[in-house]
Structure formats: C-alpha cells, structure tokens
Design a protein around this motif. Structure first.
Motif, PDB file in Angstrom:
ATOM      1  N   SER A  81       6.857  10.899  15.563  1.00 42.60           N
ATOM      2  CA  SER A  81       6.373   9.517  15.661  1.00 42.60           C
ATOM      3  C   SER A  81       7.287   8.569  14.897  1.00 42.60           C
ATOM      4  CB  SER A  81       4.946   9.414  15.122  1.00 42.60           C
ATOM      5  OG  SER A  81       4.054  10.176  15.911  1.00 42.60           O
ATOM      6  N   ALA A  82       7.843   9.061  13.792  1.00 41.75           N
ATOM      7  CA  ALA A  82       8.776   8.239  13.014  1.00 41.75           C
ATOM      8  C   ALA A  82      10.003   7.898  13.857  1.00 41.75           C
ATOM      9  CB  ALA A  82       9.190   8.962  11.745  1.00 41.75           C
ATOM     10  N   ALA A  83      10.522   8.895  14.572  1.00 37.53           N
ATOM     11  CA  ALA A  83      11.699   8.660  15.415  1.00 37.53           C
ATOM     12  C   ALA A  83      11.393   7.611  16.485  1.00 37.53           C
ATOM     13  CB  ALA A  83      12.149   9.961  16.059  1.00 37.53           C
ATOM     14  N   GLU A  84      10.213   7.677  17.056  1.00 33.68           N
ATOM     15  CA  GLU A  84       9.831   6.702  18.073  1.00 33.68           C
ATOM     16  C   GLU A  84       9.762   5.296  17.481  1.00 33.68           C
ATOM     17  OE1 GLU A  84       6.155   8.130  19.599  1.00 33.68           O
ATOM     18  OE2 GLU A  84       7.044   9.827  20.688  1.00 33.68           O
ATOM     19  N   SER A  85       9.250   5.200  16.254  1.00 34.56           N
ATOM     20  CA  SER A  85       9.131   3.895  15.616  1.00 34.56           C
ATOM     21  C   SER A  85      10.501   3.323  15.266  1.00 34.56           C
ATOM     22  CB  SER A  85       8.269   4.011  14.352  1.00 34.56           C
ATOM     23  OG  SER A  85       7.901   2.740  13.869  1.00 34.56           O
ATOM     24  N   PHE A  86      11.392   4.159  14.748  1.00 28.68           N
ATOM     25  CA  PHE A  86      12.749   3.698  14.436  1.00 28.68           C
ATOM     26  C   PHE A  86      13.485   3.293  15.721  1.00 28.68           C
ATOM     27  CE2 PHE A  86      12.374   6.551  10.553  1.00 28.68           C
ATOM     28  CZ  PHE A  86      12.286   5.494   9.653  1.00 28.68           C
TER      29      PHE A  86
ATOM     30  N   ALA B  41      18.196   8.731  12.059  1.00 28.39           N
ATOM     31  CA  ALA B  41      19.016   9.924  11.777  1.00 28.39           C
ATOM     32  C   ALA B  41      18.232  10.936  10.947  1.00 28.39           C
ATOM     33  CB  ALA B  41      20.290   9.510  11.051  1.00 28.39           C
ATOM     34  N   GLN B  42      17.486  10.454   9.956  1.00 29.60           N
ATOM     35  CA  GLN B  42      16.693  11.368   9.122  1.00 29.60           C
ATOM     36  C   GLN B  42      15.569  12.000   9.941  1.00 29.60           C
ATOM     37  OE1 GLN B  42      15.376   9.587   5.357  1.00 29.60           O
ATOM     38  NE2 GLN B  42      17.145   8.203   5.434  1.00 29.60           N
ATOM     39  N   ALA B  43      14.943  11.207  10.814  1.00 34.80           N
ATOM     40  CA  ALA B  43      13.848  11.740  11.636  1.00 34.80           C
ATOM     41  C   ALA B  43      14.375  12.813  12.586  1.00 34.80           C
ATOM     42  CB  ALA B  43      13.169  10.627  12.423  1.00 34.80           C
ATOM     43  N   ARG B  44      15.531  12.579  13.185  1.00 36.31           N
ATOM     44  CA  ARG B  44      16.116  13.574  14.091  1.00 36.31           C
ATOM     45  C   ARG B  44      16.539  14.826  13.348  1.00 36.31           C
ATOM     46  NH1 ARG B  44      19.735   9.495  17.957  1.00 36.31           N
ATOM     47  NH2 ARG B  44      18.023   8.968  19.384  1.00 36.31           N
TER      48      ARG B  44
ATOM     49  N   CYS C 103       0.832  -1.211   0.000  1.00 32.48           N
ATOM     50  CA  CYS C 103       0.000   0.000   0.000  1.00 32.48           C
ATOM     51  C   CYS C 103       0.866   1.261   0.000  1.00 32.48           C
ATOM     52  CB  CYS C 103      -0.931  -0.007   1.203  1.00 32.48           C
ATOM     53  SG  CYS C 103      -2.321  -1.159   1.069  1.00 32.48           S
ATOM     54  N   ALA C 104       1.957   1.236   0.759  1.00 39.65           N
ATOM     55  CA  ALA C 104       2.858   2.387   0.795  1.00 39.65           C
ATOM     56  C   ALA C 104       3.464   2.637  -0.579  1.00 39.65           C
ATOM     57  CB  ALA C 104       3.950   2.165   1.829  1.00 39.65           C
ATOM     58  N   THR C 105       3.809   1.571  -1.282  1.00 43.28           N
ATOM     59  CA  THR C 105       4.379   1.705  -2.625  1.00 43.28           C
ATOM     60  C   THR C 105       3.389   2.373  -3.577  1.00 43.28           C
ATOM     61  OG1 THR C 105       5.745  -0.260  -2.286  1.00 43.28           O
ATOM     62  CG2 THR C 105       5.367   0.418  -4.565  1.00 43.28           C
ATOM     63  N   LEU C 106       2.113   2.074  -3.380  1.00 40.41           N
ATOM     64  CA  LEU C 106       1.078   2.657  -4.234  1.00 40.41           C
ATOM     65  C   LEU C 106       0.593   4.019  -3.734  1.00 40.41           C
ATOM     66  CD1 LEU C 106      -1.021  -0.591  -4.877  1.00 40.41           C
ATOM     67  CD2 LEU C 106       0.527   0.561  -6.483  1.00 40.41           C
ATOM     68  N   GLY C 107       1.175   4.503  -2.630  1.00 42.29           N
ATOM     69  CA  GLY C 107       0.793   5.808  -2.104  1.00 42.29           C
ATOM     70  C   GLY C 107      -0.468   5.795  -1.277  1.00 42.29           C
ATOM     71  N   ARG C 108      -0.927   4.652  -0.851  1.00 46.73           N
ATOM     72  CA  ARG C 108      -2.149   4.546  -0.049  1.00 46.73           C
ATOM     73  C   ARG C 108      -1.767   4.585   1.433  1.00 46.73           C
ATOM     74  NH1 ARG C 108      -4.609  -0.437  -3.688  1.00 46.73           N
ATOM     75  NH2 ARG C 108      -4.591   0.716  -5.687  1.00 46.73           N
ATOM     76  N   THR C 109      -1.610   5.778   1.933  1.00 43.92           N
ATOM     77  CA  THR C 109      -1.052   5.973   3.268  1.00 43.92           C
ATOM     78  C   THR C 109      -1.899   5.365   4.370  1.00 43.92           C
ATOM     79  OG1 THR C 109      -0.051   8.036   2.497  1.00 43.92           O
ATOM     80  CG2 THR C 109      -0.203   7.711   4.874  1.00 43.92           C
TER      81      THR C 109
ATOM     82  N   GLN D 154       7.693   9.962   5.785  1.00 39.74           N
ATOM     83  CA  GLN D 154       7.241  10.409   4.465  1.00 39.74           C
ATOM     84  C   GLN D 154       6.019  11.324   4.579  1.00 39.74           C
ATOM     85  OE1 GLN D 154       6.341   7.147   1.867  1.00 39.74           O
ATOM     86  NE2 GLN D 154       5.642   8.448   0.191  1.00 39.74           N
ATOM     87  N   THR D 155       5.179  11.073   5.591  1.00 42.56           N
ATOM     88  CA  THR D 155       3.975  11.885   5.755  1.00 42.56           C
ATOM     89  C   THR D 155       4.216  13.118   6.624  1.00 42.56           C
ATOM     90  OG1 THR D 155       3.280  10.514   7.641  1.00 42.56           O
ATOM     91  CG2 THR D 155       2.471   9.894   5.450  1.00 42.56           C
TER      92      THR D 155
END
Length: 462
Positions: free
Chosen positions: A428-433, A451-454, A386-392, A422-423
C-alpha cells in the motif's frame, strides 16, 4: 426509466420505437467489435430510430488515436448527419451532435434556455462551474458546425460494415499521438460562432472565464484551463481565483516556469497589484525559491496590511520554508486579528509543530478539523503530528481525510506512504508513493519512499 440489457446496435435495428435523443458512448474502437459502432450503417440505424426533431450524440476520443482515424470517424458521422456539431470536452473527449432533420444552428439557442431552468446549473456545479455560468461553460466547448466538420474530415475514409478499417488501424495508434495533438487541430478550426453561441460567449465576464477554467482544471485539461484563466485575467488582472488557477494549470501541465514568467511580467507592469504578488509568492514557494517568495509576500503586505489573505500567504511561505520561529508571531497575530479564519488557526498549529510542540499542534489542528473537516492542509498536519507521536490510527485517518478533501496534493500521499511503510504495509505504501509521483514527478521524498517500499516488497514479496 426502462433498462434494456442487450446489444445496442441490434436494439436500434429491431425496435419500432423512436427517440428524442440517442447517446452512443461505446468503448474505444481498438476493442474487438467496437469499430462497428462508428460505421455509416450504425449511424443510419440510429437516425432511423430518431423522431423528426431528434438528436444523436456520438462520443469519440482524441487521445491514443491517429488524426486519420479521428477524421474518418467525423466524416462517417457527417455523411449521415450533415447538420452536425463538434464539442471538445477537455483535451481527450469529442462529442458529435447531429440533427435528424433541419438545420442545427437555430437549435443551439435551446441550450441557454435550458440552463435558465436550474437543472443544468446544479449539474454543472458538480463539474466546478460557478452559479450562473452553466450556459457559457457548455457553449464555450463548441468546436465547430457543419462547415468545420467537413473541413476537418476532408476526404477521410468513410467507415462501412464491409470496410471497417478502423478495426485494424485503431489498435496500431494506441501509443501514437499525444492527447493534445488532435485536440489542438480541432481547436485550430476556429469556427465562426453561430449567433446563439456568440451572444452568450462574446460578453462573458472574467468570472465566467474563471469558472470555465475551473471546470477544465477539474477535468485535468490543463492547457485549456490555462487559456481560460488567461482570458479571465485579460479582463481583470486582479482576479485572485484566476491567478491561482493559472498557476495550478501551468503546474498540472508541468510548465510552472511559464506561469512564473507571466506573473513576473504582470507584476512589473502593475506594481500595485496585490493579487499578482500574492500569487507570485505562492508560485515561488512551490518552486523552492523561499527568499523570492518572502520578498513578494512582504511587498504585498506593505500594499495591503489589512487583507488577511495577504498575511496568510506570508505565513504559508514561512511554513513551507520550515521557519517556525518567524512563523509563530505572525500566526499568533493572524489568530488574534482574524479569529474566524480557518487558516489563521492552521498556521498557528503549523508553528507549534515546527517548534517541536507536537501535542499542542495536535490539539489546535484537531479543533480546526472538527469544525472544518474539508480543510485538507489541516488534516495533513494533524496526520503528521499524530505520526510523530506514534498514533498510527489517528495519522492514517487524518491523511485519508486530507486526500478526500484534496486528491491533488502530492505531499499527503507521500506522508501516508511513509506511515504505511513504517507499519509494514509496503504494498500500500508503494501505491501511495506512486500516486504522489503522478502528481509531482520531481518529488525526491516520493522517489525515495517508492524505492524503499519496492525493496521491502522484494525482500518479502507477499
């Protein structure tokens, strides 16, 4: 049930009531005032409020505490409850159970009797214990009786209200010994088992030891789990669940090479052991040795061509290697021969995704999760497609469903983190990583994502 909100120690001192059982589970003794719940006077107050055949269960911890402090707690407890027992729960918790009157050993027989009533079995099932293994699982946690309490405590300080050294020594030890150090010392006591425990644990089957390993694994007591699974395999070296548990326990303690070497030695001794070759293939694939994993899964297939689990492991290796072209015909054969097995459909969807047929992968994986919502890998695959197709929304819901089904899979947290980044939800991304890295500290994709999230948070701290 009657709920009383107030100070527990004061209640014991003031109430006229007597109890069959008192359970004391305070906070850690380094918290201000909590050390007074580990003193001789507290234990005496609890003993005074027990019925003649009553029991006190006192919690203590083996992590972030010095050996001297833990020995002091044990000796203080034993000074009031000389007929006491120790029970090691996982690698971090210690239960001290003492009887007000009489010897404690004969009362241990009640554990097996109570487990036969059914309530204990259903409760233990929530902890990962297999049906019929509740008594063994509980009694196997026994770490010692009165003699072991005395031997372990030695001449340690007895905590008293007017000499509560624990109040000051406990905070100093927070970053001292590891979790394992005190637990290992307690296990090393190797008590002589009372007959009620020996009668249950001595004849235990490989299934019982596998169940105990599963309980310890769920409690993240990886070293204890490894030992339990190894004991199961000493009884039955073809127990697939014990083989998988052994590998998972070794990975949890960050010693996967230990499991690999053990499995390789077993495979050399038993070249016709299909189960060990399947598990060795899984361990090799997890370590990135795809060629070795393919060779082991192929050997297993030659030994057991009709076993769907063997074919599924071969498919898993190709999926992990990203070889969609070789996976596709094997997945189609699996789906044709074993249409009712969820993994056959999962590998078919994986092959479609790897070969760029993303829409078809979404269709097949969605059909699978609709009938098997707890299939964590299928949910993760659906999220990726779904992510590949952009269906967030679809991707996020699938990743979160995958985590609920299996919260110990690092790649799902990494995939969710990438989607959140990406969104624009960098926090939240940092917490998930970060969660992914607690499971797999070596994950390069999780390190890069964090690193990217920070960096994104640094550019926009809000």
């Amino acid at each position: 049930m009657r709920l009383i909100v107030g100070d527990g120690r004061s209640h014991l001192l003031l109430t006229p009531r007597r109890y069959d059982v008192i359970v004391s589970e305070p906070s850690n003794p380094w918290m201000a005032g909590v050390a007074t719940l580990f003193t001789r006077e507290f234990f005496e107050a609890a003993r005074a409020r027990l019925k003649p055949d009553g029991l006190l269960c006192q919690w203590a911890h083996t992590y972030d505490i010095s050996p001297a402090d833990l020995q002091s707690i044990v000796r203080t407890f034993a000074s009031v409850f000389p007929q006491g027992t120790m029970w090691l729960i996982g690698e971090g918790d210690l239960l001290l159970v003492g009887a007000r009157d009489g010897e404690i050993a004969p009362r241990l027989a009640a554990v097996e009797h109570g487990c036969r009533k059914g309530g204990a079995s259903s409760l233990m099932a929530t902890l990962g214990a297999a049906d019929g293994t509740a008594a063994f699982t509980i009694l196997s946690l026994y770490a010692g009786g009165p003699r072991e309490l005395a031997r372990y405590a030695d001449d340690a300080l007895i905590q008293t209200d007017d000499r509560t050294a624990l109040e000051y020594s406990a905070p100093a030890a927070i970053y001292g010994p590891s979790v394992a150090e005190n637990a290992v010392a307690i296990r090393a006591l190797r008590p002589e088992l009372p007959p009620p425990i020996r009668d249950v644990t001595a004849p235990a089957s490989d299934a019982s030891w596998t169940s105990l390993g599963a309980v310890q694994l769920k409690a993240e007591a990886y070293s204890f789990a490894y030992d339990a699974f190894q004991q199961a395999l000493s009884l039955n070296s073809r127990n697939a669940a014990a083989l998988a548990g052994l590998s998972d326990a070794a990975a949890g303690s960050r010693r996967p090479q230990k499991a690999r070497e053990w499995l390789e030695a077993l495979a050399a001794r038993e070249p016709d052991n299909v189960a060990v070759r399947v598990e060795l293939s899984r361990v090799m694939a997890a370590a990135g040795d795809f060629q070795g994993a393919i060779e082991e899964s192929s050997a297993a297939l030659r030994l057991a061509p009709q076993d769907p689990r063997v074919a599924e492991q071969a498919a898993a290796v190709l999926a992990d290697a990203g070889d969609g072209d070789r996976l596709a015909p094997l997945a189609d054969e699996l789906a044709a021969r074993f249409p009712d097995r969820p993994d056959a459909r999962y590998y078919r969807a994986t092959a479609l995704f790897l070969r760029g047929r993303t829409e078809d992968a979404v269709t097949v994986s969605r059909q699978l999760v609709d009938s098997q919502p707890a299939h964590a890998r299928a949910q993760n695959l659906l999220g990726a497609a779904c992510a590949t197709l952009g269906r967030t929304d679809c991707a996020r819901a699938a990743f979160e469903a995958s985590i609920r089904a299996n919260p110990r899979e690092a790649s799902t947290y990494t995939n969710l983190g990438a989607l959140l980044l990406q969104t624009g939800d960098a926090r939240s991304a940092a917490e998930s990583f970060a969660e992914a890295l607690t499971i797999d500290p070596q994950s390069a994709s999780a390190h890069n994502g964090l690193a990217q999230a920070r960096a994104a948070l640094g550019a926009n701290p809000r």
